[in-house]
Design an enzyme around this catalytic site. Structure first.
Site, PDB file in Angstrom:
ATOM      1  N   GLU A 145       0.843  -1.196   0.000  1.00  0.00           N
ATOM      2  CA  GLU A 145       0.000   0.000   0.000  1.00  0.00           C
ATOM      3  C   GLU A 145       0.876   1.242   0.000  1.00  0.00           C
ATOM      4  O   GLU A 145       1.849   1.318   0.753  1.00  0.00           O
ATOM      5  CB  GLU A 145      -0.891   0.079   1.250  1.00  0.00           C
ATOM      6  CG  GLU A 145      -2.000  -0.935   1.354  1.00  0.00           C
ATOM      7  CD  GLU A 145      -2.832  -0.704   2.608  1.00  0.00           C
ATOM      8  OE1 GLU A 145      -2.773   0.414   3.162  1.00  0.00           O
ATOM      9  OE2 GLU A 145      -3.524  -1.635   3.042  1.00  0.00           O
ATOM     10  N   GLU A 198     -13.929   5.866  -0.982  1.00  0.00           N
ATOM     11  CA  GLU A 198     -14.909   4.982  -0.341  1.00  0.00           C
ATOM     12  C   GLU A 198     -15.669   5.761   0.732  1.00  0.00           C
ATOM     13  O   GLU A 198     -15.127   6.105   1.773  1.00  0.00           O
ATOM     14  CB  GLU A 198     -14.189   3.775   0.257  1.00  0.00           C
ATOM     15  CG  GLU A 198     -13.453   2.951  -0.793  1.00  0.00           C
ATOM     16  CD  GLU A 198     -12.519   1.931  -0.178  1.00  0.00           C
ATOM     17  OE1 GLU A 198     -13.012   0.981   0.469  1.00  0.00           O
ATOM     18  OE2 GLU A 198     -11.291   2.088  -0.333  1.00  0.00           O
ATOM     19  N   LYS A 240     -16.027   4.757   4.805  1.00  0.00           N
ATOM     20  CA  LYS A 240     -14.885   4.552   5.697  1.00  0.00           C
ATOM     21  C   LYS A 240     -14.971   5.529   6.860  1.00  0.00           C
ATOM     22  O   LYS A 240     -15.216   6.720   6.677  1.00  0.00           O
ATOM     23  CB  LYS A 240     -13.572   4.749   4.937  1.00  0.00           C
ATOM     24  CG  LYS A 240     -13.333   3.711   3.854  1.00  0.00           C
ATOM     25  CD  LYS A 240     -11.905   3.742   3.372  1.00  0.00           C
ATOM     26  CE  LYS A 240     -10.982   3.167   4.416  1.00  0.00           C
ATOM     27  NZ  LYS A 240      -9.607   3.010   3.936  1.00  0.00           N
ATOM     28  N   GLU A 282      -9.525   9.564   4.913  1.00  0.00           N
ATOM     29  CA  GLU A 282      -9.837   8.134   4.766  1.00  0.00           C
ATOM     30  C   GLU A 282     -10.766   7.860   3.594  1.00  0.00           C
ATOM     31  O   GLU A 282     -10.706   6.802   2.975  1.00  0.00           O
ATOM     32  CB  GLU A 282     -10.467   7.597   6.047  1.00  0.00           C
ATOM     33  CG  GLU A 282      -9.618   7.727   7.297  1.00  0.00           C
ATOM     34  CD  GLU A 282      -8.397   6.822   7.270  1.00  0.00           C
ATOM     35  OE1 GLU A 282      -8.389   5.872   6.481  1.00  0.00           O
ATOM     36  OE2 GLU A 282      -7.468   7.091   8.037  1.00  0.00           O
TER      37      GLU A 282
END
Length: 406
Positions: free
Chosen positions: A257, A312, A315, A321
């Site tokens: 990541e 997203e 989250k 985030e």
């Protein structure tokens, strides 16, 4: 997806990026179907995808696409997977049915377990890895599918300069058996690395260009003489140094990541569209421009998985985030990555990370890192699971970097 969006993507994003993968998270209630995601993955030139589960709809949708898949087993599965029979049942239900159509090449067990300081999870991690590997052997898949786990940079005690990289002493007893497992099974050592956190915590001391792969003078590791012009490659080599220090020099490191948020809260300094565009765009150009090797490992091609495919919306946590995505849920780019196909073909890029000495037409030679065992280049955990032990840089190092980096 609208046809004009795919046409736009083909112009602003590269056609082939052999070393770039992407993390496909699904914590959102407005994401496209897996079938709609297939052309998105191809449009950014990614050849690899990392999932955090074994979503059957996604695995089925990517059948016969040639894209490599890493399938995730969540932390909650660890206690069960140490039983080879239960692991075999999981393999038969979640992996075998999709092979060979879907190119599943790896299973990652848990995420950043050792950095959580959870005794139960730590004790179950290696047995779970062994249980899944044993199940793959039984199923006749161990030569096709490897087993690993992803670690936070929090497992490092020091990482600055890169040659001083070493693991936390309190984790050595847990780490060494895992490293033995990697050596025995020839699987990669996965690290989640986020230079964003280093900059966010020390924006006045850490030069932004050094962090987001923009052109800069760079720095030299005094022990090796190696030149670094970006933080990510320095972090990676710190991990290689840590591995060498405990006798595992031959292990391969992959970045499971890394990414940069396009939006954040007021205290999340550096989270912006412009910085996200430069970090991710420059990194893609580096990988596509054949600069896929770090200074300390000039013979090892680097594999990097960007975080993440989508913004997203479900989250929890800070605004950042929900804003790591390369794409919005409607399939449109979250931002223009800032280059055309011709730029990628020419290999133009901000920052290379592979030269071994300073100079090269620069205004003045790179400054060396002062040796400081208590200084950290960057310590961070992955989005969604951050108990960040911020980047700690000595004031001397900070001043030197700020003074000498362009």
């Amino acid at each position: 997806m609208e046809p004009h969006l795919l046409l736009l993507l083909s112009v602003i994003l590269p056609a082939t990026v052999t070393s770039i993968g992407v993390n496909y998270g699904q914590i959102g209630d407005n994401l496209p179907t897996p079938e709609q995601v297939v052309p998105l993955i191809k449009s950014i030139g990614a050849t690899k995808v990392k999932l955090y589960d074994a979503n059957p709809e996604i695995l089925k949708a990517f059948s016969n696409t040639g894209i490599e898949f890493i399938v995730g087993l969540g932390n909650e599965y660890l206690s069960k997977m140490k039983d080879p029979s239960k692991a075999l049942t999981w393999i038969k239900q979640n992996i075998s049915p999709f092979l060979p159509g879907t190119n599943i090449t790896c299973i990652t067990i848990g995420n950043e377990i050792l950095a959580l300081n959870d005794t139960s999870l730590t004790e179950n991690l290696l047995p779970a890895m062994q249980g899944v590997h044993s199940a793959l052997v039984t199923a006749g898949l161990s030569d096709k599918v490897s087993v690993t786990t992803a670690h936070s940079l929090n497992i490092l005690q020091t990482s600055f300069p890169p040659s001083s990289g070493e693991f936390r002493p309190d984790l050595i007893n847990s780490l060494k058996p895992i490293l033995d497992f990697h050596k025995k099974t020839e699987s990669s050592f996965f690290i989640n690395a986020y230079p964003f956190f280093a900059y966010k915590d020390k924006p006045k001391e850490i030069p932004l260009d050094f962090v987001i792969f923009q052109t800069n003078q760079g720095v030299i590791d005094p022990a090796t003489g190696l030149h670094y012009d970006n933080m990510l490659f320095a972090q990676i080599d710190a991990v290689y140094s840590a591995l060498s220090a405990v006798g595992y020099k031959s292990l391969r490191v992959e970045i499971s990541e890394t990414g940069w948020p396009s939006k954040g809260d007021d205290n999340e300094i550096g989270a912006s569209l412009e910085n996200a565009k430069k970090y991710n765009g420059n990194l893609i150009k580096l990988m596509n421009g054949k600069k896929t090797k770090t200074p300390l490992r000039p013979n090892n091609d680097l594999s990097v998985y960007l975080f993440a495919l989508f913004n997203e919306n479900m989250k929890p946590g800070a605004t950042s985030e929900r804003n790591y995505g390369l794409f919005k849920p409607d399939g449109s780019p979250a931002y223009n990555l800032g280059f055309t196909l011709n730029d990628v073909v020419r290999g133009s890029s901000g920052g290379g990370g592979n030269s071994t000495s300073g100079g090269g037409g620069e205004k003045s030679p790179p400054t060396p890192f002062p040796v400081s065992p208590d200084s950290y280049l960057a310590i961070s955990s992955s989005p969604g699971k951050r108990k960040v032990k911020g980047a700690i840089l000595s004031s001397v190092v900070s001043m030197l970097l700020a003074r000498h980096l362009l």
